[in-house]
Design a protein around this motif. Structure first.
Motif, PDB file in Angstrom:
ATOM      1  N   GLY A  94       0.773  -1.239   0.000  1.00  0.00           N
ATOM      2  CA  GLY A  94       0.000   0.000   0.000  1.00  0.00           C
ATOM      3  C   GLY A  94       0.803   1.288   0.000  1.00  0.00           C
ATOM      4  N   ASP A  95       2.052   1.225  -0.492  1.00  0.00           N
ATOM      5  CA  ASP A  95       2.884   2.435  -0.410  1.00  0.00           C
ATOM      6  C   ASP A  95       3.301   2.996  -1.773  1.00  0.00           C
ATOM      7  OD1 ASP A  95       4.614   0.439  -1.184  1.00  0.00           O
ATOM      8  OD2 ASP A  95       6.130   0.810   0.351  1.00  0.00           O
ATOM      9  N   HIS A  96       2.952   2.349  -2.858  1.00  0.00           N
ATOM     10  CA  HIS A  96       3.552   2.727  -4.145  1.00  0.00           C
ATOM     11  C   HIS A  96       3.285   4.188  -4.543  1.00  0.00           C
ATOM     12  CE1 HIS A  96       5.497   2.269  -7.939  1.00  0.00           C
ATOM     13  NE2 HIS A  96       4.399   2.558  -8.611  1.00  0.00           N
ATOM     14  N   PHE A 153       2.486   6.775  -2.625  1.00  0.00           N
ATOM     15  CA  PHE A 153       3.147   7.719  -1.712  1.00  0.00           C
ATOM     16  C   PHE A 153       4.654   7.730  -1.965  1.00  0.00           C
ATOM     17  CE2 PHE A 153      -0.598   5.994   0.698  1.00  0.00           C
ATOM     18  CZ  PHE A 153      -1.442   7.049   0.357  1.00  0.00           C
ATOM     19  N   ASN A 154       5.225   6.552  -2.232  1.00  0.00           N
ATOM     20  CA  ASN A 154       6.658   6.468  -2.567  1.00  0.00           C
ATOM     21  C   ASN A 154       6.969   7.292  -3.820  1.00  0.00           C
ATOM     22  OD1 ASN A 154       7.016   4.576  -0.534  1.00  0.00           O
ATOM     23  ND2 ASN A 154       7.129   2.800  -1.890  1.00  0.00           N
ATOM     24  N   MET A 155       6.157   7.098  -4.842  1.00  0.00           N
ATOM     25  CA  MET A 155       6.414   7.767  -6.127  1.00  0.00           C
ATOM     26  C   MET A 155       6.184   9.275  -6.027  1.00  0.00           C
ATOM     27  SD  MET A 155       7.573   5.602  -8.285  1.00  0.00           S
ATOM     28  CE  MET A 155       7.471   6.575  -9.785  1.00  0.00           C
ATOM     29  N   GLY A 179      12.486   4.695  -2.472  1.00  0.00           N
ATOM     30  CA  GLY A 179      12.583   3.502  -1.634  1.00  0.00           C
ATOM     31  C   GLY A 179      11.854   2.315  -2.250  1.00  0.00           C
ATOM     32  N   GLY A 180      11.601   1.294  -1.443  1.00  0.00           N
ATOM     33  CA  GLY A 180      10.899   0.095  -1.911  1.00  0.00           C
ATOM     34  C   GLY A 180      11.617  -0.568  -3.067  1.00  0.00           C
ATOM     35  N   ALA A 181      10.841  -1.322  -3.829  1.00  0.00           N
ATOM     36  CA  ALA A 181      11.405  -1.984  -5.003  1.00  0.00           C
ATOM     37  C   ALA A 181      11.448  -1.021  -6.179  1.00  0.00           C
ATOM     38  CB  ALA A 181      10.553  -3.199  -5.359  1.00  0.00           C
ATOM     39  N   SER A 182      10.451  -0.168  -6.263  1.00  0.00           N
ATOM     40  CA  SER A 182      10.312   0.657  -7.469  1.00  0.00           C
ATOM     41  C   SER A 182      11.339   1.786  -7.534  1.00  0.00           C
ATOM     42  CB  SER A 182       8.900   1.222  -7.572  1.00  0.00           C
ATOM     43  OG  SER A 182       8.591   1.961  -6.424  1.00  0.00           O
ATOM     44  N   GLY A 183      11.813   2.292  -6.394  1.00  0.00           N
ATOM     45  CA  GLY A 183      12.788   3.391  -6.405  1.00  0.00           C
ATOM     46  C   GLY A 183      14.064   3.009  -7.138  1.00  0.00           C
ATOM     47  N   ARG A 205      18.348  -5.407 -13.361  1.00  0.00           N
ATOM     48  CA  ARG A 205      18.329  -5.119 -11.923  1.00  0.00           C
ATOM     49  C   ARG A 205      17.286  -5.966 -11.185  1.00  0.00           C
ATOM     50  NH1 ARG A 205      20.543  -0.971  -8.036  1.00  0.00           N
ATOM     51  NH2 ARG A 205      19.550  -1.887  -6.227  1.00  0.00           N
ATOM     52  N   GLY A 206      16.061  -6.069 -11.773  1.00  0.00           N
ATOM     53  CA  GLY A 206      14.968  -6.745 -11.060  1.00  0.00           C
ATOM     54  C   GLY A 206      14.775  -8.191 -11.462  1.00  0.00           C
ATOM     55  N   GLY A 207      15.369  -8.596 -12.565  1.00  0.00           N
ATOM     56  CA  GLY A 207      15.244  -9.986 -13.014  1.00  0.00           C
ATOM     57  C   GLY A 207      13.866 -10.354 -13.548  1.00  0.00           C
ATOM     58  N   THR A 234       4.907  -7.001 -13.749  1.00  0.00           N
ATOM     59  CA  THR A 234       5.655  -5.871 -13.184  1.00  0.00           C
ATOM     60  C   THR A 234       5.639  -4.736 -14.203  1.00  0.00           C
ATOM     61  OG1 THR A 234       7.832  -6.335 -14.152  1.00  0.00           O
ATOM     62  CG2 THR A 234       7.304  -7.477 -12.083  1.00  0.00           C
ATOM     63  N   MET A 235       6.262  -3.637 -13.825  1.00  0.00           N
ATOM     64  CA  MET A 235       6.380  -2.480 -14.722  1.00  0.00           C
ATOM     65  C   MET A 235       7.035  -2.855 -16.066  1.00  0.00           C
ATOM     66  SD  MET A 235       9.533  -0.336 -13.030  1.00  0.00           S
ATOM     67  CE  MET A 235       8.883  -0.105 -11.398  1.00  0.00           C
ATOM     68  N   VAL A 236       7.826  -3.926 -16.066  1.00  0.00           N
ATOM     69  CA  VAL A 236       8.465  -4.390 -17.309  1.00  0.00           C
ATOM     70  C   VAL A 236       7.417  -4.632 -18.402  1.00  0.00           C
ATOM     71  CG1 VAL A 236       9.684  -6.371 -18.346  1.00  0.00           C
ATOM     72  CG2 VAL A 236      10.533  -5.343 -16.224  1.00  0.00           C
ATOM     73  N   LYS A 267       5.394 -12.867 -10.734  1.00  0.00           N
ATOM     74  CA  LYS A 267       6.589 -13.712 -10.532  1.00  0.00           C
ATOM     75  C   LYS A 267       7.672 -12.968  -9.751  1.00  0.00           C
ATOM     76  CE  LYS A 267       4.831 -17.104 -12.837  1.00  0.00           C
ATOM     77  NZ  LYS A 267       4.630 -16.957 -14.266  1.00  0.00           N
ATOM     78  N   LYS A 268       7.497 -11.643  -9.606  1.00  0.00           N
ATOM     79  CA  LYS A 268       8.516 -10.838  -8.912  1.00  0.00           C
ATOM     80  C   LYS A 268       7.833  -9.884  -7.931  1.00  0.00           C
ATOM     81  CE  LYS A 268      12.083 -12.390 -11.049  1.00  0.00           C
ATOM     82  NZ  LYS A 268      13.148 -13.082 -10.369  1.00  0.00           N
ATOM     83  N   GLY A 269       8.585  -9.404  -6.966  1.00  0.00           N
ATOM     84  CA  GLY A 269       8.056  -8.415  -6.026  1.00  0.00           C
ATOM     85  C   GLY A 269       7.108  -9.028  -5.007  1.00  0.00           C
ATOM     86  N   ARG A 270       6.556  -8.177  -4.153  1.00  0.00           N
ATOM     87  CA  ARG A 270       5.663  -8.631  -3.087  1.00  0.00           C
ATOM     88  C   ARG A 270       4.466  -9.416  -3.599  1.00  0.00           C
ATOM     89  NH1 ARG A 270       6.075  -6.157   2.004  1.00  0.00           N
ATOM     90  NH2 ARG A 270       7.665  -4.552   2.019  1.00  0.00           N
ATOM     91  N   ALA A 271       3.919  -9.003  -4.747  1.00  0.00           N
ATOM     92  CA  ALA A 271       2.714  -9.646  -5.290  1.00  0.00           C
ATOM     93  C   ALA A 271       2.957 -11.118  -5.605  1.00  0.00           C
ATOM     94  CB  ALA A 271       2.239  -8.903  -6.536  1.00  0.00           C
TER      95      ALA A 271
HETATM   96  N1  LIG Z   1      11.818  -7.460  -9.609  1.00  0.00           N
HETATM   97  C1  LIG Z   1      11.060  -6.502 -10.149  1.00  0.00           C
HETATM   98  N2  LIG Z   1      11.241  -6.123 -11.439  1.00  0.00           N
HETATM   99  C2  LIG Z   1      10.487  -5.155 -11.998  1.00  0.00           C
HETATM  100  N3  LIG Z   1       9.536  -4.483 -11.333  1.00  0.00           N
HETATM  101  C3  LIG Z   1       9.304  -4.818 -10.055  1.00  0.00           C
HETATM  102  C4  LIG Z   1      10.045  -5.820  -9.392  1.00  0.00           C
HETATM  103  N4  LIG Z   1       9.600  -5.901  -8.106  1.00  0.00           N
HETATM  104  C5  LIG Z   1       8.627  -4.978  -7.987  1.00  0.00           C
HETATM  105  N5  LIG Z   1       8.457  -4.323  -9.144  1.00  0.00           N
HETATM  106  C6  LIG Z   1       7.542  -3.228  -9.421  1.00  0.00           C
HETATM  107  O1  LIG Z   1       7.490  -2.395  -8.279  1.00  0.00           O
HETATM  108  C7  LIG Z   1       6.124  -2.175  -7.923  1.00  0.00           C
HETATM  109  C8  LIG Z   1       5.997  -2.017  -6.414  1.00  0.00           C
HETATM  110  O2  LIG Z   1       6.671  -0.848  -6.033  1.00  0.00           O
HETATM  111  P1  LIG Z   1       6.648  -0.313  -4.521  1.00  0.00           P
HETATM  112  O3  LIG Z   1       7.147   1.088  -4.559  1.00  0.00           O
HETATM  113  O4  LIG Z   1       5.322  -0.546  -3.921  1.00  0.00           O
HETATM  114  O5  LIG Z   1       7.732  -1.197  -3.827  1.00  0.00           O
HETATM  115  P2  LIG Z   1       7.530  -2.406  -2.788  1.00  0.00           P
HETATM  116  O6  LIG Z   1       7.329  -3.659  -3.587  1.00  0.00           O
HETATM  117  O7  LIG Z   1       6.503  -2.039  -1.812  1.00  0.00           O
HETATM  118  O8  LIG Z   1       8.942  -2.449  -2.134  1.00  0.00           O
HETATM  119  P3  LIG Z   1       9.345  -3.077  -0.721  1.00  0.00           P
HETATM  120  O9  LIG Z   1       8.947  -4.488  -0.828  1.00  0.00           O
HETATM  121  O10 LIG Z   1      10.830  -2.872  -0.658  1.00  0.00           O
HETATM  122  O11 LIG Z   1       8.567  -2.258   0.285  1.00  0.00           O
HETATM  123  C9  LIG Z   1       5.387  -3.374  -8.462  1.00  0.00           C
HETATM  124  O12 LIG Z   1       4.050  -3.052  -8.748  1.00  0.00           O
HETATM  125  C10 LIG Z   1       6.160  -3.759  -9.713  1.00  0.00           C
HETATM  126  O13 LIG Z   1       5.675  -3.116 -10.882  1.00  0.00           O
END
Ligand SMILES: Nc1ncnc2c1ncn2[C@@H]1O[C@H](COP(=O)(O)OP(=O)(O)OP(=O)(O)O)[C@@H](O)[C@H]1O
Ligand SMILES: [Mg+2]
Length: 194
Positions: A36-38, A40-42, A76-80, A114-116, A123-125, A158-162
């Motif tokens: 739930g932070d994407h 606000f992070n962006m 921050g997070g993954a997206s930063g 970077r994200g694999g 994902t954003m890819v 397949k990647k990230g929290r989801a």
């Molecule tokens: N390995 C990855 N490769 C490409 N995109 C990714 C990857 N992991 C996450 N993402 C993208 O980042 C988005 C999430 O971004 P967000 O700013 O919410 O980070 P987060 O996952 O909450 O980070 P953290 O787990 O560190 O808190 C996802 O919707 C996805 O599009």
């Protein structure tokens, strides 16, 4: 399709506006399949980007590097780091090219490395991968951007929290794909760039 400090700055201003308007929506998308932070992070990151660009970068490479650093240090997070890597790769490429399609191709390669993640991993890819050929072909439309964003809805992550959710992520749009959709909508609206 030449990127300049001026049209890049206009593009980033438009992107920052879209992020500010939609930050709650982006974070709401991130709630069922993330933390739930994407949005606000962006929003924090793009406000920093706009602030730093006011220092008038001396050339395109410096402008792209400034954007990358602001995103890496504030989103921050993954997206930063992923958005940051995209702009850092564009900065590197800009020493030999100012062609937007070439710069975006280098950016996507950086995100994937970077994200694999690969296309289809929700994902954003997915959005970058669908949009870049349309930019090359001078055929990008808002509808094509929307279609690429909505296509992530039926994917299993397949990647990230989801990705922790398995099949339960189906039915939810990927938040990073939505924010990338805004990036490309802003590009479409920026004069003299496409
Ligand atoms: N390995 C990855 N490769 C490409 N995109 C990714 C990857 N992991 C996450 N993402 C993208 O980042 C988005 C999430 O971004 P967000 O700013 O919410 O980070 P987060 O996952 O909450 O980070 P953290 O787990 O560190 O808190 C996802 O919707 C996805 O599009
Ligand atoms: Mg998140």
């Amino acid at each position: 399709m030449t990127l300049t400090v001026t049209n890049l700055t206009n593009w980033m201003n438009d992107f920052a506006k879209k992020i500010a308007i939609n930050k709650q929506l982006l974070s709401d998308l991130d709630t069922p399949i993330g933390d739930g932070d994407h949005g606000f992070n962006m929003d924090r990151g793009m406000k920093a980007v706009i602030d730093k660009l006011k220092d008038e970068p001396k050339d395109l490479t410096q402008a792209l590097k400034t954007i990358a650093m602001a995103l890496i240090s504030t989103v921050g997070g993954a997206s930063g780091p992923l958005y940051g890597t995209a702009f850092l790769e564009m900065a590197k490429k800009s020493t030999s090219s100012n062609d937007l399609a070439e710069l975006l191709t280098a950016a996507l390669a950086g995100i994937e490395k970077r994200g694999g993640a690969k296309p289809g991993d929700k994902t954003m890819v997915d959005v970058w991968d669908a949009v870049i050929p349309e930019i090359k072909n001078h055929s990008l439309t808002q509808e094509k951007i929307n279609n690429a964003v909505v296509a992530t809805k039926d994917m299993v992550a397949k990647k990230g929290r989801a990705s922790y959710l398995g099949e339960r992520a189906i039915g939810h749009i990927d938040p990073g794909s939505q924010s990338s959709g805004y990036l490309f909508s802003a590009l479409l609206e920026t004069e003299g760039i496409l």
